[in-house]
Design a protein around this motif. Structure first.
Motif, short mmCIF file in Angstrom:
data_model
loop_
_atom_site.label_atom_id
_atom_site.label_comp_id
_atom_site.label_asym_id
_atom_site.label_seq_id
_atom_site.Cartn_x
_atom_site.Cartn_y
_atom_site.Cartn_z
N ALA A 183 0.92 -1.09 -0.11
CA ALA A 183 -0.07 0.02 0.17
C ALA A 183 1.02 1.21 -0.05
N GLY A 184 0.67 2.26 -0.93
CA GLY A 184 1.43 3.46 -0.95
C GLY A 184 2.46 3.51 -1.70
N VAL A 185 2.83 2.57 -2.53
CA VAL A 185 4.29 2.30 -2.84
C VAL A 185 4.05 3.07 -4.31
N GLY A 186 3.02 3.64 -5.07
CA GLY A 186 2.76 4.01 -6.06
C GLY A 186 2.34 3.34 -7.17
N LYS A 187 1.47 2.33 -7.31
CA LYS A 187 1.16 1.36 -8.33
C LYS A 187 0.26 2.09 -9.44
N THR A 188 -0.51 2.74 -8.65
CA THR A 188 -1.69 3.47 -9.55
C THR A 188 -0.69 4.46 -10.33
N SER A 189 0.08 5.43 -9.78
CA SER A 189 0.94 6.39 -10.43
C SER A 189 1.55 5.72 -11.43
N LEU A 190 2.18 4.77 -11.20
CA LEU A 190 3.09 4.01 -12.39
C LEU A 190 2.20 3.38 -13.29
N ALA A 191 1.21 2.95 -13.28
CA ALA A 191 0.12 2.42 -14.34
C ALA A 191 -0.27 3.52 -15.31
N LEU A 192 -0.52 4.63 -14.62
CA LEU A 192 -1.14 5.67 -15.22
C LEU A 192 -0.29 6.53 -15.96
N HIS A 193 1.00 6.75 -15.33
CA HIS A 193 1.97 7.46 -16.15
C HIS A 193 2.32 6.70 -17.28
N TRP A 194 2.39 5.48 -17.25
CA TRP A 194 3.07 4.54 -18.43
C TRP A 194 1.65 4.55 -19.41
N ALA A 195 0.50 4.42 -19.02
CA ALA A 195 -0.51 4.47 -19.88
C ALA A 195 -0.73 5.75 -20.44
N HIS A 196 -0.66 6.97 -20.23
CA HIS A 196 -0.56 8.18 -20.63
C HIS A 196 0.45 8.43 -21.51
N ARG A 197 1.95 7.84 -21.30
CA ARG A 197 3.01 7.97 -22.29
C ARG A 197 2.66 6.98 -23.34
N HIS A 198 1.89 5.89 -23.36
CA HIS A 198 1.93 4.79 -24.44
C HIS A 198 0.48 4.85 -24.81
N ALA A 199 -0.42 5.61 -24.81
CA ALA A 199 -1.73 5.65 -25.14
C ALA A 199 -1.95 5.62 -26.49
N ASP A 200 -1.06 6.46 -27.35
CA ASP A 200 -1.07 6.59 -28.86
C ASP A 200 -0.87 5.23 -29.54
N ARG A 201 -0.36 4.14 -28.83
CA ARG A 201 -0.16 3.03 -29.51
C ARG A 201 -1.46 2.21 -29.66
N TYR A 202 -2.44 2.71 -28.95
CA TYR A 202 -3.87 1.89 -29.29
C TYR A 202 -4.83 2.70 -29.58
N ASP A 203 -5.98 1.91 -29.98
CA ASP A 203 -7.16 2.49 -30.59
C ASP A 203 -8.02 3.18 -29.60
N GLY A 204 -7.47 2.99 -28.34
CA GLY A 204 -8.46 3.54 -27.08
C GLY A 204 -7.86 3.16 -25.90
N VAL A 205 -8.22 3.56 -24.92
CA VAL A 205 -7.64 3.19 -23.47
C VAL A 205 -9.16 3.07 -22.68
N LEU A 206 -9.37 1.84 -22.09
CA LEU A 206 -10.30 1.74 -20.97
C LEU A 206 -9.78 1.64 -19.36
N PHE A 207 -10.48 2.29 -18.45
CA PHE A 207 -9.89 2.53 -17.30
C PHE A 207 -11.24 2.30 -16.31
N ALA A 208 -10.69 1.39 -15.19
CA ALA A 208 -11.63 1.01 -14.31
C ALA A 208 -11.07 0.88 -12.83
N ASP A 209 -11.50 1.74 -11.84
CA ASP A 209 -11.03 1.45 -10.37
C ASP A 209 -12.13 0.40 -9.92
N LEU A 210 -11.50 -0.76 -9.67
CA LEU A 210 -11.93 -1.77 -8.93
C LEU A 210 -12.22 -1.60 -7.58
N ARG A 211 -11.70 -0.78 -6.89
CA ARG A 211 -11.76 -0.36 -5.61
C ARG A 211 -11.71 -1.34 -4.53
N GLY A 212 -10.63 -2.19 -4.67
CA GLY A 212 -10.38 -3.48 -4.05
C GLY A 212 -10.16 -3.18 -2.60
#
Length: 919
Positions: A323-352
């Motif tokens: 908890a608190g190590v920055g998993k979401t930040s890493l994932a979002l940072h990577w996804a924004h940097r590489h979003a143009d490789r895809y036809d679209g990006v879907l996101f859901a917070d499963l709130r586990g």
């Protein structure tokens, strides 16, 4: 003069508030103020004061309060303001300029704001109107009946004004401020659907689409749980607008560029013509990503690993970590940097791991994804299976990136994985989700805490320019702050927020506060966000046996725990403890540093200690620490027996041992020494904990039972531990314990060259052992004393000590101690030139049976062989000497006895004219 209803009912004057007195009098005044300049019948005033069952004397009491109100108003100078409380028949009128009433001014300002064309002017009037509120309306009056209804009406008016203010902020383009205004009210009124709908739109327009959808799901769940109803039309419309891009989004996709997903009315099929339903829009580029994280820094290696892992066909990558190590930040940072490789990006917070909302229904997430992929809302399938099938079909032919944040379990992830070979899924979770590796060949990227440099960089990046300059001006304090956050990004961000909120004091002051372990977790909390809150949410997902063990680990004195120690803590079996440890490690509350050995992150340890302290206040298990200490004693006894099979146990269990919940088994000396090495810090911490708890009988045992390892690594800084053991033995008043500790301590000091200190202990040890009636301990103490005395030359006193030790050891049939004495005696006789005496002593030592194949016994026999070879050489028997020395050297090599190898080779070199080589 001012009359107040918007808060506590009061009358304010230039000299302060009038003392209105009891609740009934305030209720009468409120009833009159709600209808100013209007005759209010006495019977209605009585209903306001006694809504349920008025007393027989209600009329008289009410009239008395009216009289007292008149007096109070007169006292406050009411006539100067045109205020009069008059009687009209069986009614009363409070005549007054209505501008003196805060509720009237509120209504006027709201009405004027509604008529303003300029959004900024309107917002200013609404802010002024809302500033008149000092808390809930009509505080201090009767809590039911007509006044309760009136209070509810005033609150409705206030909420309507809040919604108008947010709307005006939105018209000005200030959507973040609109969201901020609505958020607080929505938390206070979670089932007011108009507020929820307005907040969703404001969040969406502020570029926070995922937060908007999250609020919808929370509200929907609350309505279902509390009222058993579905969302109303306004809430549903807001939800659909956000999903279809019709919400006027002001974020990554400008509102002018948003493409509605519904078909135009002209494209709609005739009623009942199912075959004519249009297919999904394929020209859309869905983007459900929240905004990129601010202040993201570092993680270059992890980003590269993520890029490589996700390049595979049908890639599924799980980013996992504590908890608190920055998993979401890493994932979002990577996804924004590489979003143009895809036809679209879907996101859901499963709130586990959410504190205030349940995880979203899988069907709802699929509906959001399908609408984003171009399916018109009226075309959505009804059943979960049909939704999943449609989702698979749509993603088979597209290149879509799906980001699933805070996944609580593998089963929640699988239905949301895209089907196409060119698609990819990026999942974050505090759990490892190994099931995805089995079913979907997922790659796992573990995220650990940051190093010192990255921590300092994040601390600076997460603050403003002014604070970053302060950090640069106090580099040592900044480094200390980063270290106290133990590399955890969440802790670093909270610390950055505290720094920004404290522009005055030096950074070193906050570092000093954080250094206090009792306060650190509290300081690493801001509102409901922080380290402790995140850890609490992680624990909520685990089974009871794991959470109970975690709380018990808060009392763990050492840095690591294995399944045997955990079993002692939890009073269970090692197998059950191993399962709990694995669950805690899977949730990243523990780290497996070595196979079967687990450790805690510093901040996690503090949280576990907080839980342990709370459990102590609530009546924790008083046997927890004794159980753990006795486990270490049992394990050390077993290790000593394996390392020195020919020696007698130096002590037994305490008189009141706790039950054995499992003790490790050792296959021999090497296995035992590996355990000693791994447990050294734990044993030292357990000794300190035993001393602090007043368990002296256990503390000294934990020290002396390490003697085989201490002998093997004598120059390895043992003095602090032995000092603790001695303190415990003295406090216990046990001469046998004191003798053992002093003998061992004195020998260690001798090897360190600290002879005066060594002799201070060694001269006391034999007498203490004799007083305790322990001949074996007395013999060991006498030999150790002789060793120290011989450093200054062999004298009659040390010879006598060794002779006495031999007598005692032989009488007790103590082979190992006799070998120790014979080894020392052979050295003494060599020093005195008594070579025949050396042969007699070594012959006795080498003839002892039961010496075993491991431990000090065989090493002492090697030393005796070297002494024998040296004596044979001196007596003119070189061949026998050489044979004896070669045998000693070969045995030393086989046992890894470096000292024996060196000494044997040194003697052989003399016989070979300096040509002998060391092996």
């Amino acid at each position: 003069m001012e009359f107040r209803l918007l808060g506590t009912v009061a009358v304010a004057t230039g000299s302060g508030e009038l003392p209105l007195g009891p609740t009934k009098r305030r209720s009468l005044l409120a009833a009159l103020l709600l209808r100013p300049n209007t005759a209010v019948p006495l019977v209605q005033l009585i209903d306001a004061v006694w809504p349920d069952d008025p007393p027989a004397r209600a009329r008289t009491v009410a009239q008395g309060h009216i009289s007292r109100l008149r007096a109070l108003l007169a006292q406050g100078g009411a006539e100067d303001y045109g205020v009069h409380l008059v009687t009209r028949g069986h009614a009363y009128v409070l005549e007054m300029p209505e501008s003196l009433l805060d509720a009237h001014r509120f209504e006027e300002l709201v009405r004027l704001a509604r008529d303003q064309r300029d959004a900024g002017d309107a917002a200013g009037m609404l802010r002024e109107a809302l500033s008149l509120w000092r808390g809930p309306a009509l505080v201090g009056v009767a809590t039911n009946g007509p006044l309760r209804v009136a209070a509810h009406g005033l609150e409705e008016a206030r909420l309507s004004a809040v919604e108008q203010l947010a709307l005006r902020y939105g018209e000005s383009g200030d959507h973040p401020k609109a969201a901020a205004v609505l958020h607080a009210e929505s938390e206070a009124h979670p089932m007011r659907e108009s507020l929820a709908a307005a907040l969703m739109r404001a969040l969406y327009r502020a570029g926070r689409q995922s937060d908007a959808l999250d609020h919808y799901h929370r509200t929907r769940t609350l309505l279902a749980d509390e009222l058993g109803v579905d969302p109303g039309r306004a809430l549903r419309e807001a939800y659909t607008e956000i999903l279809t891009g019709d919400g006027g989004r002001a974020g990554p996709t400008p509102a002018a560029e948003a493409v509605p997903l519904q078909e135009t009315p002209e494209a709609a099929p005739p009623a009942g013509d199912a075959a004519a339903l249009p297919g999904p829009r394929t020209d859309l580029t869905p983007d459900l990503l929240p905004r990129p994280p601010r202040g993201f820094t570092g993680r270059a290696d992890e980003l590269d690993a993520l890029t490589r892992a996700i390049a595979r066909p049908e890639a599924v990558v799980v980013v996992t970590g504590p908890a608190g190590v920055g998993k979401t930040s890493l994932a979002l940072h990577w996804a924004h940097r590489h979003a143009d490789r895809y036809d679209g990006v879907l996101f859901a917070d499963l709130r586990g791991f959410s504190a205030d909302s349940a995880p979203p229904d899988t069907g709802d997430v699929l509906r959001e994804f399908l609408i984003a992929l171009g399916v018109a809302p009226r075309e959505l399938p009804e059943t979960p299976g049909a939704l999943a099938a449609r989702y698979r079909t749509l993603t088979e032919q597209r290149r879509v990136l799906v980001v699933l944040d805070n996944a609580p379990a593998t089963a929640r992830v699988r239905p949301l994985l895209p089907a196409g070979p060119d698609c990819a899924a990026l999942v974050t979770s505090r759990l490892r989700l190994d099931g995805l590796a089995v079913s979907d060949l997922a790659r796992t990227i573990g995220l650990d805490v940051l190093g010192p440099c990255a921590s300092a960089a994040l601390l600076a990046a997460a603050t403003g320019a002014d604070t970053a300059a302060r950090l640069a001006a106090e580099p040592e304090a900044a480094a200390r702050l980063a270290a106290l956050c133990a590399g955890l990004p969440l802790a670093l961000r909270v610390t950055a927020a505290r720094l920004a909120a404290r522009p005055g004091p030096p950074i070193a002051d906050l570092a000093a506060e954080l250094a206090d372990e009792q306060r650190r977790l509290a300081l690493l909390e801001v509102d409901d966000t922080g380290v402790a809150a995140a850890l609490h949410l992680t624990l909520r997902t685990l089974p009871r046996h794991a959470t109970d063990l975690f709380s018990g680990l808060g009392a763990l004195p050492g840095p690591e725990v294995d399944r045997y120690a955990a079993a002692a803590i939890a009073a269970t079996t090692p197998a059950a403890a191993a399962e709990s440890l694995a669950r805690l490690a899977d949730a990243h509350l523990l780290t497996e540093r070595a196979p079967g050995r687990y450790a805690m992150h510093d901040l996690v340890r503090l949280y576990a200690r907080r839980l342990a302290d709370k459990a102590g206040q609530d009546g924790a298990d008083p046997d927890l620490l004794p159980r753990l200490l006795d486990h270490y004693i049992r394990a050390a006894l077993a290790a000593t027996a394996a390392a020195e099979p020919d020696d007698r146990p130096c002590c037994a269990l305490p008189d009141d041992p706790r039950p054995d919940h499992g003790t490790p088994r050792f296959t021999g000396r090497a296995d035992a020494f590996a355990w000693y090495a791994a447990q050294r810090e734990n044993l030292a911490a357990a000794t300190a904990a035993a001393l602090a708890a007043g368990s002296d009988e256990r503390a000294w045992r934990l020290v002396v039972l390490q003697w085989p390892y201490i002998c093997g690594y004598v120059r390895d800084e043992w003095a602090p531990l032995l000092e603790q053991g001695l303190a415990a033995a003295v406090q216990a008043g046990d001469p046998d314990a004191e003798s053992k500790v002093r003998a061992l301590y004195g020998w260690v000091l001798t090897e360190e060259g600290r002879l005066p200190e060594a002799l201070a202990h060694l001269e006391l040890a034999p007498g203490l052992a004799a007083r305790a009636g322990d001949p074996c301990s007395e013999a060991t103490a006498l030999v150790n004393l002789a060793i120290a005395l011989d450093r200054s030359g062999v004298g009659d006193a040390s010879l006598g000590h060794v002779e006495r030790a031999l007598e005692l050891a032989r009488a007790e049939d103590d082979i190992l101690t006799e070998l120790l004495a014979l080894e020392q005696r052979a050295g003494q006789l060599l020093a005195r030139g008594d070579h025949h005496g050396v042969l007699a002593s070594t012959e006795r030592g080498l003839s002892l049976t039961g010496a075993g194949s491991e431990g000090l016994a065989v090493l002492r026999q090697i030393t005796l062989r070297i002494a024998r070879g040296t004596a044979l050489s001196a007596l003119g028997r070189p061949e026998q000497a050489r044979t004896t020395l070669i045998q000693a050297r070969d045995e030393a090599v086989a046992r890894g006895f470096d000292k024996g190898v060196r000494e044997a080779n040194a003697q052989l070199a003399a016989y070979d004219d300096g040509t002998a080589t060391r092996r």
